[in-house]
Design a protein around this motif. Structure first.
Motif: not given
Length: 162
Positions: A58-63
């Motif tokens: 899981i990479i949590a960041s805004l696209i």
């Protein structure tokens, strides 16, 4: 995640957002690790050679956020269900009026090993030949040749290798 105040970041193209979204899906769900690495590269992240990425990353960041970066060195091993947080905010909560979003870069240096289920917060660097224990939450930099574990992660021992 969505920033309430969008004036502080650049708008990105639909193509960039689409490519990043596809990349994140591949990085998380692809059945073969080389496809997961391809997904990471689609997102614009650097991935070194001979790197293994476990399932369900899981990479949590805004696209739409281009100021967040992920750099993975050579021979890095990421266990299953690792979470890397590049940006975080309170979404539509009133807290957004008082607390700035957190965003930054995560660097995983050469030969580090991230155990299953570990969580790495923004602006953290994992040192060369270091180990992050399974289920750990890494809130600050990990020096080279160090084993950390726990919530929050603390130094367990120094490795005597060179």
């Amino acid at each position: 995640m969505a920033y309430a105040n969008t004036s502080n970041y650049k708008q990105v193209s639909f193509y960039y957002k689409f490519k990043s979204k596809i990349g994140k899906i591949l990085a998380q769900y692809a059945p073969y690790y080389k496809m997961r690495i391809f997904g990471m590269k689609l997102c614009g992240f650097y991935v070194g050679s001979q790197t293994y990425i476990g399932q369900d990353l899981i990479i949590a960041s805004l696209i739409s956020e281009k100021s967040c970066h992920l750099k993975i060195g050579d021979r890095v091993a990421l266990g299953p269900r690792v979470t890397i947080i590049l940006s975080s905010d309170a979404n539509w909560s009133n807290l957004m009026k008082h607390i700035e979003p957190i965003k930054g870069t995560v660097i995983l240096k050469n030969d580090c090993w991230i155990g299953a289920g570990a969580i790495i917060l923004p602006n953290v660097s994992i040192g060369e030949c270091s180990i992050v224990g399974a289920g750990s939450v890494v809130t600050k930099d990990v020096p080279d040749f160090t084993v950390v574990a726990g919530v929050p992660a603390v130094v367990i021992k120094k490795l005597n290798i060179s």
